[in-house]
Design an enzyme around this catalytic site. Structure first.
Site, PDB file in Angstrom:
ATOM      1  CG  MET A  30     -36.367  15.795  13.499  1.00  0.00           C
ATOM      2  SD  MET A  30     -35.388  17.006  14.247  1.00  0.00           S
ATOM      3  CE  MET A  30     -34.913  17.916  12.854  1.00  0.00           C
ATOM      4  N   GLY A  31     -40.845  15.206  11.739  1.00  0.00           N
ATOM      5  CA  GLY A  31     -42.249  15.530  11.459  1.00  0.00           C
ATOM      6  C   GLY A  31     -42.341  16.662  10.421  1.00  0.00           C
ATOM      7  N   GLY A  36     -40.128  14.930   0.317  1.00  0.00           N
ATOM      8  CA  GLY A  36     -39.066  14.178   0.578  1.00  0.00           C
ATOM      9  C   GLY A  36     -39.207  13.067   1.325  1.00  0.00           C
ATOM     10  CG  HIS A  37     -40.324  13.846   5.411  1.00  0.00           C
ATOM     11  ND1 HIS A  37     -40.655  15.118   5.708  1.00  0.00           N
ATOM     12  CD2 HIS A  37     -39.124  13.884   6.240  1.00  0.00           C
ATOM     13  CE1 HIS A  37     -39.657  15.666   6.406  1.00  0.00           C
ATOM     14  NE2 HIS A  37     -38.786  14.857   6.676  1.00  0.00           N
ATOM     15  CD  GLN A 160     -29.685  13.420   9.751  1.00  0.00           C
ATOM     16  OE1 GLN A 160     -29.889  14.178  10.607  1.00  0.00           O
ATOM     17  NE2 GLN A 160     -30.594  12.904   8.927  1.00  0.00           N
TER      18      GLN A 160
HETATM   19  O1  PAF Z   1     -33.103  14.117   9.605  1.00  0.00           O
HETATM   20  C1  PAF Z   1     -33.944  14.133  10.685  1.00  0.00           C
HETATM   21  O2  PAF Z   1     -35.042  14.575  10.471  1.00  0.00           O
HETATM   22  C2  PAF Z   1     -33.319  14.092  12.078  1.00  0.00           C
HETATM   23  O3  PAF Z   1     -31.897  14.470  12.136  1.00  0.00           O
HETATM   24  C3  PAF Z   1     -33.313  12.605  12.508  1.00  0.00           C
HETATM   25  C4  PAF Z   1     -32.369  11.628  11.758  1.00  0.00           C
HETATM   26  C5  PAF Z   1     -34.790  12.273  12.433  1.00  0.00           C
HETATM   27  C6  PAF Z   1     -32.957  12.383  14.059  1.00  0.00           C
HETATM   28  O4  PAF Z   1     -33.843  13.403  14.573  1.00  0.00           O
END
Ligand code: PAF
Length: 298
Positions: A30-31, A36-37, A160
């Site tokens: 989500m930007g 971590g990303h 998630q």
């Molecule tokens: O983990 C996230 O950043 C969000 O929940 C995702 C998987 C991109 C869905 O919007």
């Protein structure tokens, strides 16, 4: 690196990649990118030929408009970080591009929707009604648009991850899901875009990882009673002045609460530091942990 804003463009680009035999990997975000990303990019990079970073702040997974409004938006910086990390394509669509009939159609259930299954019902799902329905909906949409061969999700968002694995099984997506390990800062705090919203010098949020590590040690030293583990972790979090949303010991697959840790379990916590909601989790293993045991908790 290409930055694309429209579904038509991204489909065209990926169709050409696919025609030339490329394996496509996606990093859904989500930007407000952080280390971590970038670790997700590093995990998926060797598993595919073309890395797409999905960058969309999905309004339908926020159950509070205030939370959505204050979420950090840093597209230019994100694109620069993605390029540096070796991403081939950033797809950053607008809300109108993804929800062409408007958000009302989604909320009023006039549009086709995907709903999350049982492992979404407790924990964050119980505290944030509609959150995981919004997540599975947008992840199904992104899978349909990008049609990746492989996608990576972080264990930081443990619930998630389980919900998405279920989505892939139930909807028969031919997509490999990679689980990437949670990344902690040197201070112990789990990396999260929400950390941006914390007061810079506050040490209170560090109580979450301290609580988890203490619980992990207690399990390793022979504590198998889930209530005692929960109390230990909750005590540390409360003492630091955080307000607890939940502390739960669960089965590692189903996320159903367990009373006793048999071999291994997952400890998941959510707590508010002021207005900022933080989540974290850790694997608990008993002193006699057997890695080859199939069934963990009854
Ligand atoms: O983990 C996230 O950043 C969000 O929940 C995702 C998987 C991109 C869905 O919007």
């Amino acid at each position: 690196m290409i930055l694309s804003r429209t579904i038509a463009d991204v489909k065209q680009i990926l169709a050409a990649e696919r025609r030339s035999g490329k394996r496509i990997g996606v990093v859904p975000t989500m930007g407000a990118l952080h280390e971590g990303h970038l670790s997700l990019v590093r995990v998926i990079r060797p598993q595919c030929d073309h890395v797409v970073l999905w960058l969309f702040l999905n309004p339908t997974q926020f159950n509070s408009k205030a939370d959505y409004d204050k979420y950090p938006r840093t597209l230019e910086r994100d694109a620069a970080l993605a390029k540096e990390a070796g991403v081939d394509l950033v797809f950053a669509p607008s809300v109108e591009e993804i929800y062409p009939d408007g958000l009302e159609a989604y909320y009023e259930k006039r549009s086709v929707r995907t709903y999350a299954g049982a492992c979404s019902w407790g924990l964050c799902g119980a505290k944030r009604p509609g959150h995981f329905d919004g997540v599975v909906h947008i992840v199904a949409v992104l899978f349909n648009i990008l049609q990746p061969d492989v996608a990576v999700f972080g264990e930081k968002d443990y619930q998630q991850l389980r919900v998405i694995e279920q989505l892939v099984r139930d909807m028969h997506y031919h997509i490999e899901i990679i689980a990437a390990p949670l990344i902690r800062a040197e201070s112990g705090i789990a990396l999260s875009s929400r950390n941006e919203l914390l007061q810079k010098d506050s040490t209170a949020p560090l109580a979450l990882s301290r609580a988890l590590l203490s619980a992990r040690d207690a399990a390793e030293q022979g504590e198998t009673d889930a209530a005692s583990i929960r109390e230990l972790a909750a005590g540390i979090i409360r003492t630091a002045g955080l307000s607890i949303d939940y502390v739960e010991v669960t089965d590692i697959h189903t996320l159903a609460p367990v009373a006793e840790i048999r071999n291994e379990a997952q400890l998941l916590v959510a707590a508010y530091c002021g207005e900022v909601r933080l989540i974290d989790n850790i694997r608990l293993r008993t002193s006699g942990y057997n890695p080859s045991a199939l069934k963990t908790n009854g």
